[in-house]
Design an enzyme around this catalytic site. Structure first.
Site, short mmCIF file in Angstrom:
data_model
loop_
_atom_site.label_atom_id
_atom_site.label_comp_id
_atom_site.label_asym_id
_atom_site.label_seq_id
_atom_site.Cartn_x
_atom_site.Cartn_y
_atom_site.Cartn_z
N ASP A 487 0.74 -0.92 0.21
CA ASP A 487 -0.16 0.21 -0.72
C ASP A 487 0.56 0.97 0.15
O ASP A 487 0.23 2.47 0.18
CB ASP A 487 -0.97 0.26 1.23
CG ASP A 487 -1.83 -1.23 1.16
OD1 ASP A 487 -2.54 -0.80 0.04
OD2 ASP A 487 -2.83 -1.04 1.95
C1 GLC Z 1 -0.13 2.87 5.48
C2 GLC Z 1 0.16 1.40 6.83
C3 GLC Z 1 -0.48 0.59 5.27
C4 GLC Z 1 -1.75 0.59 5.42
C5 GLC Z 1 -1.68 1.28 4.64
C6 GLC Z 1 -3.93 0.78 4.22
O1 GLC Z 1 0.21 2.65 4.31
O2 GLC Z 1 1.61 1.63 6.48
O3 GLC Z 1 0.77 -0.65 6.29
O4 GLC Z 1 -1.32 -1.18 4.60
O5 GLC Z 1 -1.48 2.23 5.15
O6 GLC Z 1 -3.85 1.77 4.24
C1 GLC Z 2 -1.46 -3.72 5.70
C2 GLC Z 2 -2.60 -3.98 4.93
C3 GLC Z 2 -2.49 -4.70 3.22
C4 GLC Z 2 -1.26 -4.64 2.93
C5 GLC Z 2 0.12 -4.30 3.76
C6 GLC Z 2 1.14 -3.46 2.67
O1 GLC Z 2 -1.43 -4.73 6.25
O2 GLC Z 2 -3.42 -3.91 5.03
O3 GLC Z 2 -3.11 -4.88 2.89
O4 GLC Z 2 -0.76 -5.59 1.73
O5 GLC Z 2 -0.34 -3.37 4.75
O6 GLC Z 2 1.14 -2.79 2.73
#
Ligand code: GLC
Ligand code: GLC
Length: 814
Positions: A487
């Site tokens: 993400d």
């Molecule tokens: C933040 C976190 C990430 C997560 C995302 C969800 O960016 O660092 O881990 O997946 O939020 O929106």
């Molecule tokens: C968080 C989110 C997941 C994403 C991950 C890496 O765990 O829930 O959707 O893949 O972060 O960013």
């Protein structure tokens, strides 16, 4: 250093001191009503949606940490001394303290001034309420006169609004008290048809529903004035902050004991039966009365707790093992399966790190959670697949999240996370392999919740693959969109505005930045899809997909290989990410995992090469970090990943979700020792002895362990709600132990450490119980199967005839 121990027989983690490094929590509830509870009784509960139907208040980021919960105060009415039997909120130094987190229940026991208490909290299987079952015992040689005070603070339902809209909310609070039962009914007068209640099995000496009347002005939960005085004022909240507090008196002879039940619940009335009498504003309690009567009987409360325990035993029986490693056994047999169930239920919405406000049910997250969950309750997995696909868009894209109450896609986050749709193929394939239920592919499901748009689930899966195929970039790799699995790798965001969402802001048109990760995931999804199509006799698109996957594989080899590992992506300028050429972020873990999972590089040696690079560059004693070198400053072209200081989260933290991909990849090249070594590095039970460093719960995985670039290397954060749970479960059970559902039967292909001479497993699969014994005769991974004493070719035990319910399997490894 440890703060407790595992009681494997009872499937409990027993915490022996209240001031754990962080609150160590547990989850209550299985169906619609849920709670989170810490080892000192902190936390809150909600009905279905942690944002929209929150029953009790919890202040995140509060000091002291974790204050607010399900509290009791005991008061010696002769001396006036009072304390909390769960330690918080008074923090009295208790003579004894113990918290057992079990499956769906938490029991906190303590002793102070010769008064023993044990307090079990749980949510029964089929009702929307929490039970608090209190036992008080007098171990003094003399009679004791005690007061017991309960206390919860009500949330005015919408947790976001409750924490922000004070100009309104300080005037809306309403309660009712009838027969000693406290009803919280804010907004019931208008559009809500639900209320909360807090009841107690004993006659009351008084109650309190207005917070200030209970606490006294300028006082905290640790020193409530009413408790100090030993007297409640029977306050009725009008506006301000409604609470529920009961006062009961107990006189106990030496050795005497007493049981008290409290119940805190949620109830709905139909719109035309809200009030009784109908023209009044008084809650109609008719349909609630039988529930109250049942649970206020301690005998019923005790039975429903044992029903809950049996329910869990039955779920876990689906897969139990006896291996040479205690950490593996307890995670597989109990805790990892339990965490998988929790992530399935809660997705990423409510934990001590997720506020319950921001995020609903994630599309990619839930599909991955399913991979570990599906054998526990297949019927629920089926429903989740249908719910998820109903939020898919006609173009194959998917809402990134949906709200659990409405099951509608969340517009604030939207779609265009270009990996999302592909996970639906993996989730569906896992469900069919587990159950053999091909009928799910024929289910007719809407797009984006629009009636009239129904097509079969199979067609949804076609759209998922099409979505990737019509979004290819300059190198014919898939375009990344807002982000792929990571993400925080936001290649089209280019955000210079503080506070702008990295996930949804887009300042580039997105026609250039490409993801090697999605390319690998696509190849994997095609494999699953081709299997599905072959098995369900729908062959017309098979060659189209196979050609597309072959082409994608060639593209990855040509444009997605960096010499010693797979590249991560191309940015908005077409420049490589995750390459030798980069100064920082030269190697990323995700493409090494997913490409090998998809079978890439196994025959030509690239897989082994990539995994060697992972071992040399990403492996640490606390797990595999996400990338190296960490980003030392903010990169406009990379987005959120570089917003984290080095070593945290996606910026070179041990992002645990990715580690099992590498474990699986290692098994695919036959390296059981390495796979198991990586498994052990992040196994929470194996890290229990370093709890002062790890700091999170030793019984569940955390999303992240700080990486080697962080000052707090080895410290875990964001426990519980993470795809780590499902993927580790898959890695250990399906690839290391190698017991894996397939369309044709149960595949047995262990890739275990060389020094494991034997292990056993019981797996219930499609209604048949398999007793599996794996024995090592040689150092390798070649499997010879014997089924009910007969040798069979291959590695898959075929589905037996319908009248057979028990199958003995022996697997000889040479
Ligand atoms: C933040 C976190 C990430 C997560 C995302 C969800 O960016 O660092 O881990 O997946 O939020 O929106
Ligand atoms: C968080 C989110 C997941 C994403 C991950 C890496 O765990 O829930 O959707 O893949 O972060 O960013």
């Amino acid at each position: 250093m440890r703060f407790g121990y595992f009681d494997d027989r009872n499937r409990e983690y027993v915490i022996t001191q209240p001031d754990t490094p962080l609150p160590w929590i547990n989850y209550l509830g299985n169906q619609d009503f849920f709670g989170i509870i810490s080892n000192t009784a902190g936390g809150y509960c909600f009905y279905k949606d942690a944002r929209l139907r929150r029953l009790t208040r919890y202040r995140y980021n509060n000091v002291p940490m974790d204050s607010g919960g399900r509290y009791l105060y005991l008061r010696d009415d002769v001396s006036g001394a009072y304390w909390s039997p769960t330690w918080q909120p008074t923090q009295t130094q208790l003579d004894e303290y113990q918290c057992c987190h079990g499956l769906g229940y938490t029991k906190i026991s303590s002793e102070f001034l010769g008064i023993r208490t044990s307090l079990s909290y749980f949510i029964p299987l089929d009702d929307n309420l929490e039970v608090w079952l209190l036992e008080v015992k007098n171990s003094r040689p003399t009679k004791v006169i005690l007061s017991v005070f309960s206390c919860v603070e009500f949330c005015l339902w919408d947790a976001q609004d409750d924490a922000t809209n004070f100009q309104r909310n300080l005037s809306t609070g309403e309660v009712e008290v009838e027969n000693g039962i406290i009803y919280h009914k804010t907004e019931y007068r208008e559009r809500r048809n639900h209320f909360a209640y807090f009841a107690c099995s004993e006659p009351l000496s008084g109650f309190e529903t207005q917070r200030e009347s209970f606490l006294g002005p300028y006082r905290g939960w640790d020193v409530p004035l009413s408790v100090e005085n030993g007297h409640l004022n029977n306050s009725i909240a009008h506006g301000w902050s409604p609470i529920g507090s009961h006062h009961i008196k107990l006189t106990l002879a030496p050795g005497g004991s007493s049981q008290v039940v409290f119940i805190l619940g949620y109830h709905e009335n139909s719109a035309d039966h809200k009030f009784n009498p109908p023209e009044s504003q008084t809650i109609n309690k008719e349909s609630l009365e039988p529930i109250l009567a049942a649970y206020l009987d301690p005998a019923h409360a005790i039975t429903s707790l044992s029903d809950l325990q049996q329910y869990w035993e039955a779920r876990l029986r689906t897969f139990q093992i006896a291996s040479p490693d205690v950490h593996t056994n307890r995670m597989v047999n109990t805790w990892n399966a339990y965490q998988v169930m929790t992530t399935y239920n809660i997705s990423r919405s409510a934990s001590y790190y997720e506020s319950g406000i921001g995020r609903g049910i994630g599309f990619r997250d839930s599909n991955q959670d399913l991979l570990g969950f599906v054998h526990l309750i297949p019927i629920k997995a089926r429903q989740r697949i249908l719910d998820l696909s109903a939020t898919q868009l006609e173009n194959g894209g998917a809402y990134h999240q949906y709200q659990p109450m409405t099951k509608r896609g969340n517009d604030a986050v939207g779609s265009n996370f270009n990996d999302d749709p592909l996970w639906l193929v993996l989730g569906t394939a896992a469900y069919i392999k587990e159950t053999g239920d091909w009928s799910i592919l024929d289910e007719r499901i809407v797009f984006n919740n629009l009636p009239g748009s129904e097509v079969s689930l199979l067609e949804h899966l076609h759209r998922s693959l099409q979505y990737t195929l019509i979004r290819l970039g300059p190198h014919s790799l898939p375009l990344i969109g807002h982000a792929d699995w990571n993400d925080c790798l936001n290649l089209n965001t280019f955000s210079e505005m503080p506070g702008e969402s990295f996930q949804t802001a887009t300042h580039r048109d997105g026609t250039v930045a490409e993801s090697v990760f999605i390319a690998g995931l696509f190849v994997l999804a095609v494999k699953e899809m081709v299997d599905l199509l072959q098995n369900c006799g729908s062959v017309d698109k098979i060659s189209l997909y196979q050609d597309a996957a072959d082409k994608m594989i060639r593209t990855i080899y040509t444009h997605g290989w960096d010499g010693s590992w797979f590249l991560r992506a191309y940015d908005n300028y077409g420049v490589k990410i995750g390459s030798q050429d980069c100064e920082e972020g030269k190697i990323f873990i995700e493409p090494q995992g997913i490409c090998v999972l998809a079978g890439l590089g196994i025959e030509n040696g690239m897989a082994a090469r990539a995994l060697k690079s992972v071992n040399m560059l990403l492996a640490t004693q606390h797990g595999l970090v996400l990338q190296q070198p960490a980003f030392s400053h903010y990169y406009l072209n990379l987005g959120e990943i570089s917003s984290y200081p080095p070593g945290y989260k996606e910026n070179a933290g041990v992002f645990c979700h990715t580690n099992p991909w590498i474990m699986i990849a290692e098994t695919m090249i036959g390296n059981g020792d390495q796979a198991f070594d990586y498994y052990t590095r992040i196994n929470p039970s194996a890290r229990e002895a370093i709890s002062e460093i790890h700091r999170c719960e030793p019984y569940v995985y955390a999303q992240m362990i700080a990486g080697k670039d962080a000052p707090s290397f080895g410290e875990a954060k964001n426990s519980w709600l993470t795809g780590t749970a499902a993927w580790n479960y898959v890695a250990i059970t399906q690839f290391i132990l190698g017991i894996r559902p397939s369309h044709a039967g149960l595949t047995i292909q262990p890739v275990i450490p060389k020094d494991w001479m034997e292990f056993q497993a019981v797996r219930i699969f499609r209604g048949v119980e398999y007793h599996i014994r794996v024995i090592r005769h040689g150092p390798g991974n070649i499997v010879q199967l014997q089924v009910n004493g007969q040798s069979i070719p291959g590695i898959t035990v075929p589905i037996p005839p319908a009248d057979i319910h028990l199958v003995q399997v022996e697997a000889i490894l040479t």
